[in-house]
Design a protein around this motif. Structure first.
Motif, PDB file in Angstrom:
ATOM      1  N   ARG A  16       0.796  -1.116   0.015  1.00 23.86           N
ATOM      2  CA  ARG A  16       0.010   0.199  -0.225  1.00 23.86           C
ATOM      3  C   ARG A  16       0.769   1.254   0.132  1.00 23.86           C
ATOM      4  O   ARG A  16       0.750   2.258  -0.819  1.00 23.86           O
ATOM      5  N   ARG A  21      -0.645   5.026  -1.225  1.00 24.41           N
ATOM      6  CA  ARG A  21      -2.127   5.193  -1.038  1.00 24.41           C
ATOM      7  C   ARG A  21      -2.512   5.099   0.531  1.00 24.41           C
ATOM      8  O   ARG A  21      -1.665   4.508   1.437  1.00 24.41           O
ATOM      9  N   THR A  22      -3.401   5.618   0.983  1.00 28.88           N
ATOM     10  CA  THR A  22      -3.828   5.414   2.411  1.00 28.88           C
ATOM     11  C   THR A  22      -4.841   4.569   2.618  1.00 28.88           C
ATOM     12  O   THR A  22      -5.253   3.815   1.904  1.00 28.88           O
ATOM     13  N   LEU A  23      -4.884   4.238   3.989  1.00 24.25           N
ATOM     14  CA  LEU A  23      -5.538   3.085   4.460  1.00 24.25           C
ATOM     15  C   LEU A  23      -7.037   3.484   4.197  1.00 24.25           C
ATOM     16  O   LEU A  23      -7.760   2.323   3.664  1.00 24.25           O
ATOM     17  N   ARG A  24      -7.556   4.657   4.043  1.00 20.99           N
ATOM     18  CA  ARG A  24      -8.939   5.164   3.656  1.00 20.99           C
ATOM     19  C   ARG A  24      -9.045   4.533   2.185  1.00 20.99           C
ATOM     20  O   ARG A  24     -10.066   4.045   2.136  1.00 20.99           O
ATOM     21  N   GLU A  25      -8.188   4.904   1.505  1.00 16.85           N
ATOM     22  CA  GLU A  25      -8.580   4.675  -0.149  1.00 16.85           C
ATOM     23  C   GLU A  25      -8.453   3.265  -0.303  1.00 16.85           C
ATOM     24  O   GLU A  25      -9.550   2.688  -0.995  1.00 16.85           O
ATOM     25  N   SER A  27      -9.216   0.818   1.843  1.00 16.92           N
ATOM     26  CA  SER A  27     -10.478   0.126   2.312  1.00 16.92           C
ATOM     27  C   SER A  27     -11.748   0.462   1.819  1.00 16.92           C
ATOM     28  O   SER A  27     -12.438  -0.462   1.801  1.00 16.92           O
ATOM     29  N   SER A  28     -11.752   1.662   1.335  1.00 16.84           N
ATOM     30  CA  SER A  28     -12.816   1.861   0.552  1.00 16.84           C
ATOM     31  C   SER A  28     -12.871   1.205  -0.744  1.00 16.84           C
ATOM     32  O   SER A  28     -14.170   0.531  -1.048  1.00 16.84           O
ATOM     33  N   ARG A  31     -14.010  -2.450   0.030  1.00 16.34           N
ATOM     34  CA  ARG A  31     -15.173  -2.592   0.839  1.00 16.34           C
ATOM     35  C   ARG A  31     -14.936  -3.168   2.092  1.00 16.34           C
ATOM     36  O   ARG A  31     -15.658  -4.108   2.355  1.00 16.34           O
ATOM     37  N   SER A  33     -13.787  -2.337   6.314  1.00 16.09           N
ATOM     38  CA  SER A  33     -13.813  -1.333   7.429  1.00 16.09           C
ATOM     39  C   SER A  33     -12.266  -0.584   7.593  1.00 16.09           C
ATOM     40  O   SER A  33     -11.468  -1.371   7.393  1.00 16.09           O
ATOM     41  N   LEU A  34     -12.085   0.673   7.742  1.00 15.46           N
ATOM     42  CA  LEU A  34     -10.732   1.285   7.740  1.00 15.46           C
ATOM     43  C   LEU A  34      -9.855   0.521   8.746  1.00 15.46           C
ATOM     44  O   LEU A  34      -8.882  -0.012   8.834  1.00 15.46           O
ATOM     45  N   SER A  38      -6.783  -1.764   9.269  1.00 11.15           N
ATOM     46  CA  SER A  38      -5.444  -1.317  10.002  1.00 11.15           C
ATOM     47  C   SER A  38      -5.371  -2.553  10.833  1.00 11.15           C
ATOM     48  O   SER A  38      -4.190  -2.938  11.048  1.00 11.15           O
TER      49      SER A  38
END
Length: 126
Positions: A16, A21-25, A27-28, A31, A33-34, A38
């Motif tokens: 990643r 890229r971020t965890l949020r990107e 995880s989204s 699909r 959850s962040l 994590s």
């Protein structure tokens, strides 16, 4: 003790981060959850094969590539563990996994690709 979930999480995090890229990107896109992603990256949760597939798709990484990197990390961790348990004079310096020889015949040189591990690490007994 070597924990597979921790090695897997480390490899996922590096993949990643290499992509910036971020965890949020991720995880989204996967699909998931962040918070759960994590925990997987930190080796606190075991990821199912379905979850790993979704994360690999989100990262655009083949699961076989991910598992190969995890396998390499596991081999190095096992070498380090055995080197720590063995008197230093019995362990060759440096200890490095050896690749077997490969023979290819009848294939034009431009068609042959050999991929080496991305990160070489020497394990030295203390």
């Amino acid at each position: 003790m070597i924990l597979l979930r921790r090695l897997l999480g480390d490899v996922l995090r590096r993949q990643r981060q290499r992509q910036g890229r971020t965890l949020r990107e991720v995880s989204s896109s996967a699909r998931v959850s962040l918070g759960y992603l994590s925990e997987v990256e930190r080796g606190q949760k075991e990821a199912s094969s379905e979850l790993l597939s979704a994360i690999c798709d989100a990262l655009d990484v083949r699961m076989s590539e991910l598992m190969r990197e995890v396998s390499d990390e596991l081999a190095l961790a096992e070498l380090a563990q055995s080197a720590a348990a063995t008197p230093s004079e019995a362990v060759p310096r440096p200890v490095r996994p050896m690749l077997g020889s490969v023979s290819v015949t009848g294939v034009p040189p431009e068609r042959v690709t050999i991929k080496a591990p991305s990160e070489a690490v020497d394990v030295v007994a203390a």
